[in-house]
Every structure is written in structure tokens, then in C-alpha cells.
Design an enzyme around this catalytic site. Structure first.
Site, PDB file in Angstrom:
ATOM      1  N   ASP A 229      89.785 -37.191  31.211  1.00  0.00           N
ATOM      2  CA  ASP A 229      89.739 -35.882  31.731  1.00  0.00           C
ATOM      3  C   ASP A 229      91.364 -35.918  32.197  1.00  0.00           C
ATOM      4  O   ASP A 229      92.054 -37.073  32.122  1.00  0.00           O
ATOM      5  CB  ASP A 229      88.969 -35.575  32.930  1.00  0.00           C
TER       6      ASP A 229
HETATM    7  C1  BGC Z   1      88.904 -30.219  34.141  1.00  0.00           C
HETATM    8  C2  BGC Z   1      88.431 -30.461  32.618  1.00  0.00           C
HETATM    9  C3  BGC Z   1      89.412 -29.641  31.813  1.00  0.00           C
HETATM   10  C4  BGC Z   1      90.831 -30.129  31.892  1.00  0.00           C
HETATM   11  C5  BGC Z   1      91.761 -29.450  31.225  1.00  0.00           C
HETATM   12  C6  BGC Z   1      90.313 -30.776  34.370  1.00  0.00           C
HETATM   13  O1  BGC Z   1      90.697 -30.851  35.507  1.00  0.00           O
HETATM   14  O2  BGC Z   1      87.903 -31.225  34.879  1.00  0.00           O
HETATM   15  O3  BGC Z   1      87.126 -29.772  32.580  1.00  0.00           O
HETATM   16  O4  BGC Z   1      89.085 -29.440  30.456  1.00  0.00           O
HETATM   17  O5  BGC Z   1      91.046 -30.346  33.327  1.00  0.00           O
HETATM   18  O6  BGC Z   1      92.148 -28.484  31.634  1.00  0.00           O
END
Ligand code: BGC
Length: 753
Positions: A229
């Protein structure tokens, strides 16, 4: 791409560098070896492609496009085809925009109604989440675009989401928090997995070998790419060792240097790095092979799809007969949401939408005699007396009043958890006041999770639209006036109050540690076991027609757990409108030596029926439908006995059931110790034989004396003595003078041999 050859020609620095992003949304290119970069974007319920400055919080602009219903809505369709259609539409748009991987679907379980991101997750039930998740992945990937299932795993709250640890026992992890991911790997064949920020039992997912290698790759056979993530990396070298391939968004190169240093000083095996590089390259290579730059995005078509999908997701929660509304009725629409509905959640999934349909405008355009009153303002917590008064006055004169209510943006979003399950008190007051003067009061709800409805008994009907995407207004009108028959069913239980929820005492944990003390009993698994009243059970939803279930059948009455069972049932539309029914199959274990939920969802299908029409629905069940995860053998285990197949319209509206005798083919080996019980011993053949031989004559003599004693102890005493015996630890046999330690040691050695 000849991946092996490219790897053999890469320098150590190039390899380390390929394992982190170029910027927020791209992998790096290795130009001298002909490796291009690849773009990935959020999802999951629309394409959030940023061409300017990137961010993962939904702050900076992204391209204008279509927003679909969010995951909590989509799962309520109980319809795999809905998810596949969405995946296909998104895949086509990704191709048109040259996006190689879409960051979704989100597969985390709804452990608490308070999780701020529940709107982005499918369900409290792992089977439902896995099935609809796999259908989405199949649709998306059929267009040549990789899915990226997230957030692996146990990311069930926003509080301390980047640093906390979700602690639970093995059964809970395996039975509740992992199966949806397992389904998108095995059935959906997802090509991407995003690891969660949090840890599990103290080990961050980004460096969790058990999760990323032992389970994901070795047990489930995953051969795709694992990405962090955004910003989830802690120790990059440990990450590579654990099976984490790509770090996003990629920093200033510090982590890449750490990888290079670790290989040079021998603490990281270069083969591990090569494996990560290979996984990234395979993703990029697939992207290159499957790119279709000539694709055009048809956003008109996507908007229509968004509306049609939302119509399948909305759930009719109550109807005393007022719905569907007759088109000639004078209806007053009330509330800011009637014109500006809440249709998506905040954070990384936020879609930039040029156009949102308001229900009031749609009803007017359809020629219905509707009028509008504001009644309340979404972003104000204090009631505006003059707005409320006007709405109540005009509601009196109308044939019916439809109040659009629900959760404002500030009440639920990524990055923070909800504080309670209430909708704003201004809205509650307004609903009560209108319902007091207008007998035909209907409430339309918008929100991404369950809510408390204190006025529920006072209103005539409630229609839940979830966060239904940009066309939610148009869909609401089609449903209210009966052009479409509601067919969604709740993918999560709505408790009567927050305090009833099983995680209540352990959410969101303390100091970043959250103990999942409710174990496997989340959602309906808990409410059913405790026989608790709920506002709406899991799988619940009404229709404008009625369905009759009959003729449940199975192809066998007894089976081994290596066989499959085919169950069928007939469903008939007994009303006067065409409609769809989400038929649900649950399995109940009649008796078990370990704790098990009363029933668990193991099959579902959606069937469309004309008035009077009847169809047969069929389900196939395999071992997993009957098994629980047995930590002692680290595998799924079926305890032999009778199971009941229950088919119904919701988890608490079972229409028919059928017993089946299932024989498990695995054994749990027992290791005997001094604390093993006589009961456990008597369950083994060797143990029984030994006891018989050993106690033999002396047992007979002793039994006579004991019989005499028992008679003096009164009624039921035999049973009491028996259970005392069954529970007695083996060491007590020595204490009671029936054996020497040497004899007991010999017995244990023999049992364990
Ligand atoms: C979120 C993800 C997301 C990623 C990119 C993170 O903060 O938890 O779900 O895909 O950011 O934006």
C-alpha cells in the site's frame, strides 16, 4: 519480453531500483533493456487517473469520468454478473487511458460498522466478498488490465491504519479475514495483490513472510506481483525476503540503496531480489502484450451501466405497501440529498465526476408531479427551523413525502473511523416531524455502512441506495416508481445499536494494538449464535413481488468430504411484477466439538422471474462448505456428522432445509500427555483396548462398589460420575491409585507410537 535474459543483463542497482515506483503511479522503465514503465491507478469503483500532481488521499485533480456504486453497494446485488460487467467497463476505460493495473477490489471484512472505509469493502461475509471480488477481477482482467486486490490483510479500521497490528488466532485469520483473498487468487486469478499497512499479530504485512509467501504463494499458488500500500514499507530488505515485490510510490532511493547494500554485504540473497524483479517484469510484460491503445472510452455508456448496476444494488428495507409510487401522485421530495445525493466516499477512491443525477430533477423530467423542499442542510448539525417548518407544512398537502437522508461526507471516509452509527440529528428530527403529519412518508438512505434508524416504526417505507455512484438519483426514481423492482439484499447485518456489535469492546484497540477477541464470530455469525434481535439481518431485502421456494433436492444423502454435493431448489414468482431474487444457501453443522457459527453462507445466485414463472437454481458444494480451519493440522477439516443445507431469502428467512451426512477423510493426530483426558483416550481404539485390558477384573470389582455408591448419590449420578471420569486428566489415574507412573508413561508412549 525475455524476462530471464533481461534479469541476467541488469545491474544490481537496476534490479533494486525496479522494485520501487518512479512516481506516484508508475513503475520505472529500464530503457537500455527495452523495459517500459507502466501506469496503475485507483479504483476501485471508477478510474482515478491523475495526470497532474499525484496523491493517495483524493486531494489533487484526476480526469473527469464516471463513478459507479461503491463496493458495499455492489455486494448487495448478490450478483456476480453485476461485478463482472463493472470490471469489463473499467477494463475498457483503463485500456483507453493506457492504465496497466487498477488498484482494487478492496476485500477487507466489515468487522465493525465504524470502519471509515466500509463503503469500499464488500461484506461481513468472506464467501460473498470472495465471490463478487473474483467476478470483478475476471471482468477487469478479461480486458487485459491487471486487478490489484487490497489490502492484504486484516485492514479493518482506519485508526492507526498505517502502524497498528490486528491480532487474532489462526482460525479467525483463516476462516474470516483471508478467504476473500484466497478466492480472488484461485478463482479470480488476480495478477496483483496490495499488502496492507497494518501488521498481523505484530508482524507488518509488508514484511510478513507467512502471509506473502507461505500462504499466498506456497499454499494458494499465486504467481502475480505484490505491491505495498502507498507508503506501507517499513524494512525494505525484510520485505524482499518476505515476498514483497514493488514499493509504491517509491521514495528518493534510500530503500533501493538498502537493498543493494544488503545484497553486497550478504544479508540478502540476490535470488530473492531476482524473484521480485521477475514478478514486476511479468506484470509489465503482460501489460505490453495486452495493451490496446486504439480503445476509446464511452463515458455515456458507462453512465448507463452505473445506473443499471445501482438499480440491482439498492435494498428495499421496509414497505407497508406505499411503494411503488403511482406516477400521478403528488409527491414532495425533501432534503438536500434529493438534488445532491451522496454517491461516493472520500479518500483515494474519490472519482472526479462532471455530472451527478439528482432524484428530484429525474422525477420531474419523467413527468411526475413532484415538488421539492430543502428541509435540512447536509453540512449543518443544527436544524433550521424555517426549513423544517416549510417541509412539514407542504408534506401535509402532498399524497406522499420522500425524504432523502443519510450520512454526510464528514461522517465516514478513508483515513478515520466513524464515531457512531447515527445520521445527523437534524435529519432524524425532520423525518419524525414529517411522519407525524404525512402517513405516506418514505425515507431514501445514502451511506456506505449500517446506520441507526430511530424513526423506523414511524415511516411507511425505507429504500437504501448505499453510496450508489453518480446515477444514484436516476436509479432511486426508477425504483421508487416501480420501473425497476428492488432486488438488493444487505451484505452486512444492521444491528439495533452499535453496542450490539461483537467488536464493540475491542475497537479500535489501544496503542495501535487491536485484539480481535470476537474471533470467528463477526456479523451474523455472532448475532445468530447469541440469538440477538437485529434491525436487519444479513441477506435481507424486500421486493415488489413475492417468491415461493419449493422442492429442495440433493444428489446424495451421504458423502465423503472429497465428493461434491449438488443441491437444487425451485423458486417461483408468485406476485404480479417481474423481479429478481437473491437465493442464499447456508450450511449448518448439527453438532461439533469446536465452536462454530450457527450457519454460514456457502452459495448464492440471483434469478430473474416473470410473474408466475418458476426456475430451478442449483448449487455445488465441496469440502470447504463443511470445513473449519483446524490449526492442529494446519488445514481445513471436516468433522464427520450431519450438516443441514439451508436455502432461503435471507440469513433469517430460511425457506427449506435438507440434511446430509458428511464423512471427513482427514484425522487430527492427538499427542497424549499427562494432561490429556480419559475422554480423549477413550476416543482412540488403542486407548479403549488398553483400558479394557488394564482395568479388566479390577475394574469389574471396582465397578460394583461404585454402582453401590452411585445409588446412594441419587438420580442422574451415573451421568455425573461418567462426565467426571471423561474429564479426568491421565495423571489423576495415578493420583487415585489406579496406576503407577511407570504404567502411565508406558500407556502414553504406546498411545503416541
Ligand atoms: C490506500 C489504497 C490506495 C493507495 C493509492 C492508500 O492510501 O489505502 O487503497 O490504493 O493509497 O492511492
Amino acid at each position: 519480453m525475455d524476462i530471464k535474459k533481461i534479469i541476467s543483463e541488469m545491474t544490481l542497482e537496476e534490479k533494486a531500483s525496479l522494485c520501487s515506483g518512479r512516481d506516484f503511479w508508475h513503475t520505472k522503465a529500464v530503457e537500455r533493456l527495452g523495459v517500459p514503465d507502466m501506469m496503475m491507478c485507483d479504483g476501485p469503483h471508477g478510474l482515478r487517473k491523475q495526470v497532474g500532481e499525484g496523491d493517495h488521499l483524493g486531494i489533487n485533480e484526476s480526469i473527469e469520468t464516471v463513478c459507479y456504486p461503491t463496493a458495499s453497494a455492489l455486494a448487495s446485488s448478490f450478483d456476480r454478473e453485476v461485478l463482472t460487467e463493472l470490471g469489463e467497463a473499467l477494463g475498457e476505460e483503463c485500456q483507453a487511458e493506457d492504465v496497466g493495473m487498477l488498484l482494487g477490489p478492496g476485500l477487507n471484512m466489515k468487522r465493525s460498522p465504524l470502519c471509515g472505509r466500509n463503503f469500499e469493502y464488500f461484506s461481513e461475509d468472506p464467501y460473498l466478498a470472495g465471490e463478487v471480488g473474483a467476478a470483478y477481477v475476471q471482468g477487469l482482467q478479461s480486458k487485459g488490465v491487471a486487478a490489484c486486490a487490497k489490502h492484504f490483510a486484516a485492514n479493518n479500521q482506519e485508526t492507526r491504519r498505517m502502524s497498528g497490528t490486528s491480532n487474532m488466532d489462526e482460525r479467525t485469520l483463516r476462516e474470516i479475514y483471508l478467504p476473500a483473498f484466497e478466492a480472488v487468487v484461485k478463482k479470480g486469478k488476480t495478477r496483483g495483490i496490495m499488502c496492507a499497512y497494518n501488521g498481523i499479530n505484530g508482524v507488518f504485512c509488508a514484511e510478513n513472510k507467512k502471509l506473502l509467501t507461505d500462504i499466498l504463494r506456497d499454499e494458494w499458488g499465486y504467481d502475480g506481483m505484490v505491491v505495498t500500500d502507498w507508503g506501507a514499507v517499513k524494512d525494505r530488505v525484510k520485505g524482499i525476503e518476505a515476498g514483497l515485490d514493488l514499493e509504491m510510490p517509491g521514495g528518493a532511493g534510500v530503500q533501493d540503496q538498502a537493498i543493494v547494500d544488503a545484497v553486497k554485504n550478504g544479508t540478502l540473497d540476490e535470488a530473492k531480489l531476482d524473484q521480485a524483479v521477475e514478478n514486476v517484469l511479468r506484470l509489465v510484460s503482460d501489460y505490453m502484450e495486452q495493451r490496446k491503445p486504439e480503445t476509446t472510452a464511452d463515458r455515456e455508456k458507462y453512465a448507463q451501466i452505473s445506473r443499471r448496476l445501482e438499480e440491482q444494488c439498492a435494498v428495499l428495507l421496509k414497505n407497508d405497501g406505499i411503494l411503488p409510487l403511482a406516477k400521478e401522485k403528488n409527491v414532495l421530495f425533501i432534503g438536500e440529498f434529493a438534488e445532491k445525493p451522496r454517491y461516493q466516499g472520500g479518500g483515494s477512491s474519490h472519482i472526479n465526476v462532471p455530472h451527478v443525477t439528482g432524484a428530484f430533477t429525474c422525477a420531474k423530467e419523467a413527468g411526475c408531479p413532484v415538488s421539492f423542499e430543502m428541509g435540512y442542510l447536509v453540512h449543518e448539525d443544527e436544524s433550521r427551523e424555517e426549513l423544517m417548518k416549510k417541509a412539514v407544512e407542504r408534506a401535509k398537502e402532498a399524497d406522499a413525502a420522500v425524504i432523502f437522508a443519510g450520512l454526510p461526507d464528514a461522517y465516514e471516509s478513508e483515513g478515520g473511523d466513524r464515531e457512531h452509527m447515527n445520521i445527523p440529528e437534524t435529519q432524524n428530527e425532520l423525518i419524525r416531524a414529517v411522519a407525524a403529519v404525512q402517513p405516506n412518508t418514505i425515507v431514501v438512505l445514502h451511506g456506505g455502512s449500517s446506520m441507526v434508524l430511530p424513526w423506523f416504526d414511524k415511516v411507511s417505507a425505507v429504500l437504501h441506495m448505499h453510496l450508489g455512484g453518480q446515477e444514484t438519483g436516476a436509479a432511486a426514481v426508477n425504483l421508487l416508481y416501480g420501473d425497476v423492482n428492488p432486488s438488493g439484499k444487505l451484505a452486512e447485518t444492521w444491528p439495533l445499536r452499535l453496542e450490539d456489535n461483537p467488536s464493540y469492546l475491542n475497537f479500535p484497540g489501544e496503542d495501535g494494538v487491536v485484539e480481535y477477541r470476537e474471533g470467528i464470530y463477526i456479523g451474523y455469525r455472532y448475532y445468530d449464535k447469541k440469538k440477538m434481535d437485529v434491525r436487519f439481518p444479513f441477506g435481507y431485502g424486500l421486493s415488489y413481488t413475492t417468491f415461493e421456494y419449493s422442492d429442495i433436492k440433493a444428489d446424495k444423502a451421504a458423502m465423503q468430504d472429497t465428493d461434491t454435493l449438488t443441491v437444487s431448489m425451485r423458486v417461483k414468482n408468485t406476485g404480479s411484477r417481474k423481479g429478481k431474487e437473491a437465493v442464499q444457501l447456508y450450511v449448518r453443522d448439527e453438532e461439533s466439538t469446536v465452536g462454530r457459527p450457527v450457519r454460514e453462507l456457502k452459495g448464492f445466485c440471483k434469478v430473474e422471474l416473470e410473474p408466475g414463472e418458476e426456475k430451478e437454481v442449483t448449487f455445488t458444494l465441496d469440502k470447504r462448505a463443511f470445513a473449519y480451519y483446524e490449526p492442529k493440522i494446519q488445514d481445513w477439516f471436516v468433522e464427520s456428522g450431519v450438516f443441514h443445507i439451508e436455502i432461503g431469502s435471507s440469513s433469517r428467512d430460511i425457506r427449506a432445509e435438507l440434511p446430509v451426512e458428511v464423512t471427513g477423510t482427514k484425522e487430527i493426530p492427538i499427542t497424549f500427555t499427562y494432561t490429556s483426558t480419559v475422554g480423549e483416550l477413550m476416543k482412540t481404539e488403542k486407548g479403549r483396548a488398553f483400558m479394557q485390558k488394564m482395568m479388566g477384573a479390577s475394574a469389574d470389582r471396582q465397578a460394583k462398589v461404585e454402582d453401590e455408591n452411585l445409588r446412594h448419590m441419587g438420580e442422574g449420578s451415573e451421568k455425573i460420575a461418567q462426565s467426571m471420569m471423561v474429564e479426568m486428566p491421565l495423571r489423576s489415574i495415578v493420583s487415585f491409585g489406579r496406576m503407577t507412573w511407570e504404567q502411565l508413561d508406558a500407556l502414553i508412549a504406546m498411545l503416541n507410537s
